[in-house]
Design an enzyme around this catalytic site. Structure first.
Site, PDB file in Angstrom:
ATOM      1  N   HIS A 121       0.820  -1.289   0.232  1.00  0.00           N
ATOM      2  CA  HIS A 121       0.102   0.013  -0.018  1.00  0.00           C
ATOM      3  C   HIS A 121       0.859   1.171   0.000  1.00  0.00           C
ATOM      4  CE1 HIS A 121      -2.774   2.929   1.751  1.00  0.00           C
ATOM      5  NE2 HIS A 121      -3.735   2.112   1.573  1.00  0.00           N
ATOM      6  N   ASP A 198       3.264  -4.926   7.915  1.00  0.00           N
ATOM      7  CA  ASP A 198       1.958  -4.138   7.854  1.00  0.00           C
ATOM      8  C   ASP A 198       0.959  -5.045   7.968  1.00  0.00           C
ATOM      9  OD1 ASP A 198      -0.318  -2.920   7.020  1.00  0.00           O
ATOM     10  OD2 ASP A 198       0.660  -1.898   5.331  1.00  0.00           O
ATOM     11  N   GLN A 201      -4.302  -5.457   6.610  1.00  0.00           N
ATOM     12  CA  GLN A 201      -5.357  -6.184   5.949  1.00  0.00           C
ATOM     13  C   GLN A 201      -5.297  -7.488   6.774  1.00  0.00           C
ATOM     14  OE1 GLN A 201      -7.626  -5.396   4.089  1.00  0.00           O
ATOM     15  NE2 GLN A 201      -6.894  -3.304   3.765  1.00  0.00           N
ATOM     16  N   LYS A 224     -10.355  -0.885  10.668  1.00  0.00           N
ATOM     17  CA  LYS A 224     -10.616  -2.164   9.754  1.00  0.00           C
ATOM     18  C   LYS A 224     -10.881  -3.258  10.651  1.00  0.00           C
ATOM     19  CE  LYS A 224      -7.424  -0.373   6.391  1.00  0.00           C
ATOM     20  NZ  LYS A 224      -7.976  -0.097   5.468  1.00  0.00           N
ATOM     21  N   CYS A 362      -4.738   2.479  -3.646  1.00  0.00           N
ATOM     22  CA  CYS A 362      -3.477   3.090  -2.828  1.00  0.00           C
ATOM     23  C   CYS A 362      -2.290   2.142  -3.270  1.00  0.00           C
ATOM     24  CB  CYS A 362      -3.542   3.323  -1.434  1.00  0.00           C
ATOM     25  SG  CYS A 362      -4.761   4.407  -1.103  1.00  0.00           S
TER      26      CYS A 362
HETATM   27  C1  LIG Z   1      -2.054  -2.923   3.570  1.00  0.00           C
HETATM   28  C2  LIG Z   1      -2.515  -1.583   4.006  1.00  0.00           C
HETATM   29  N1  LIG Z   1      -1.504  -0.684   4.528  1.00  0.00           N
HETATM   30  C3  LIG Z   1      -1.877   0.364   5.363  1.00  0.00           C
HETATM   31  C4  LIG Z   1      -2.971   1.003   5.175  1.00  0.00           C
HETATM   32  C5  LIG Z   1      -3.218   2.421   5.862  1.00  0.00           C
HETATM   33  O1  LIG Z   1      -4.224   2.277   6.705  1.00  0.00           O
HETATM   34  P1  LIG Z   1      -4.737   3.542   7.378  1.00  0.00           P
HETATM   35  O2  LIG Z   1      -5.469   4.399   6.113  1.00  0.00           O
HETATM   36  O3  LIG Z   1      -5.813   3.080   8.196  1.00  0.00           O
HETATM   37  O4  LIG Z   1      -3.666   4.199   8.137  1.00  0.00           O
HETATM   38  C6  LIG Z   1      -4.250   0.174   4.611  1.00  0.00           C
HETATM   39  C7  LIG Z   1      -5.408   1.004   4.241  1.00  0.00           C
HETATM   40  O5  LIG Z   1      -6.157   0.350   3.412  1.00  0.00           O
HETATM   41  C8  LIG Z   1      -3.731  -0.881   3.990  1.00  0.00           C
HETATM   42  O6  LIG Z   1      -4.793  -1.773   3.247  1.00  0.00           O
END
Ligand SMILES: Cc1ncc(COP(=O)(O)O)c(C=O)c1O
Length: 404
Positions: A121, A198, A201, A224, A362
């Site tokens: 992401h 990270d 998900q 989430k 993203c």
């Molecule tokens: C794999 C991954 N990393 C990071 C993020 C960023 O999360 P946040 O916008 O809640 O900080 C997301 C959000 O969709 C994501 O799917």
């Protein structure tokens, strides 16, 4: 077996109509819906114990502080961290990653290397790029294949004594790939590199065991996992959190302040400057309780069925291609239909009450890999049903007829 209808009745929004049709919510990858217990817990906090934490001697401040710290302990148990002070409250995954990259700015030097995966992401790419620009370190990318799986032989070759940090998602938001993080953590440690996972998900689908994984950092977002927006967790091993400098300066993160010098508070407060999202942190604990009551095994079983059924039904549509066909995959289906822009499908099926995400999610490098502008992404949660998948398939077919 889960009683899905009963579970659905926990989520007030799911009985809403959107554009005159029953809502089919398949945008769980972006954010999850909230059960009534979570909504009630927010009201309860503001109605009964709202006060600033760690500051007052008065009763409400003490109650709020106790509830906040109890939530931290709950999350410690949930992810099996060794110490509660290894669990930092953040505003989300993005905040967690930036906290770590900011810390590494004082550690990395020109010639050092940072490894990111091709499946990330943007929030797990851009902060590392900024870090490399600041320090002169080099960003290297672990490539992926056509199935959306990271190529481990290439990862092994990229690792060297120059590698100082590896960063990878547990599960890809764009394709649903579950990455072999246990292997990647072991390999990173063999060359002495730190590794950040990270888990944005992954946390909705599984219970990460950070000690078993032996990762150095693990981060996820509260919104989430049925929790409030503006909440998240960064787990960091004690020795790393002690090594990294604070992210933000301000109240709460200090031991002593004089104009000559400031000394910093112990963990976790060193990384929690200012008044945090107190209600959010407390209610994140409520959300985690809710998910644990349902049980992650049950969640996974239900979501696996939805993934299999959704994949089978969508593939009945002529000209439909699914992106992300890895062996280990979560309940995300990213797809396109020949000759039709994903945005057009998304807009038309929204009129049928069906909420999916369209675009690059993203994750532009993944879209570039497949030479596409974006995909339609249906991401299922345990509260979704096969009947909802049928509605989506019919709506997509209708959109295809209209647009062809
Ligand atoms: C794999 C991954 N990393 C990071 C993020 C960023 O999360 P946040 O916008 O809640 O900080 C997301 C959000 O969709 C994501 O799917």
């Amino acid at each position: 077996m889960l009683d899905i209808q009963k579970i659905r009745s926990d989520f007030p929004i799911l009985s809403q109509k959107v554009n005159g049709k029953p809502l089919v919510y398949f945008d769980n990858g972006a954010t999850s819906q909230k059960p009534q217990v979570v909504i009630d817990a927010i009201t309860k906090y503001y109605s009964e114990i709202n006060a600033n934490i760690h500051r007052g001697v008065h009763t409400l401040s003490q109650l709020a502080t106790d509830a906040y710290e109890a939530s931290r302990k709950k999350i410690q148990t949930h992810i099996n961290a060794k110490f509660a002070h290894e669990v930092l409250f953040t505003s989300g995954t993005t905040h967690g990653i930036n906290l770590v990259t900011n810390g590494f700015a004082s550690i990395l030097k020109p010639g050092d290397e940072v490894l990111v995966s091709a499946l990330e992401h943007h929030s797990n790419i851009v902060p590392w790029q900024m870090l490399c620009e600041k320090t002169g370190a080099t960003l290297k990318v672990v490539p992926m294949d056509e199935n959306g799986e990271l190529i481990m032989s290439k990862y092994d070759k990229l690792l060297s004594e120059k590698t100082k940090v590896v960063t990878v998602n547990h599960i890809s938001n764009a394709l649903g790939t579950i990455n072999p993080i246990k292997y990647m953590i072991e390999k990173a440690h063999e060359v002495g590199a730190a590794i950040l996972i990270d888990g944005a998900q992954a946390a909705p689908h599984l219970k990460p065991d950070v000690q078993e994984l032996d990762c150095d950092f693990y981060t996820f977002s509260g919104h989430k996992i049925c929790g409030p927006t503006g909440t998240g967790i960064l787990y960091g091993k004690e020795e790393w959190l002690n090594k990294l400098p604070p992210y933000q300066g301000g109240g709460e993160m200090i031991k002593e302040v004089t104009f000559e010098k400031t000394t910093y508070a112990d963990l976790p407060h060193k990384f929690e400057a200012g008044t945090p999202n107190i209600a959010g942190g407390i209610v994140l604990g409520t959300a985690i309780d809710y998910l644990n009551e349902i049980g992650f095994e049950n969640i996974q079983k239900q979501e696996k069925e939805l993934l299999e059924y959704g994949t089978k039904r969508l593939l009945e549509i002529e000209g439909l291609k699914i992106y992300g066909t890895s062996k280990e995959k979560t309940s995300v289906i990213s797809f396109n239909i020949d000759g039709i822009h994903p945005y057009d499908i998304g807009t038309i099926i929204d009129k049928q009450g069906i909420a999916v995400r369209t675009g690059h999610h993203c994750a532009q490098p993944i879209m570039n890999f497949f030479c596409i502008p974006g995909t339609i992404r249906a991401s299922f949660s345990f509260y979704n049903t096969k009947e909802e998948i049928d509605l989506m398939v019919e709506a997509v077919k209708k959109a295809q007829r209209m647009l062809s």
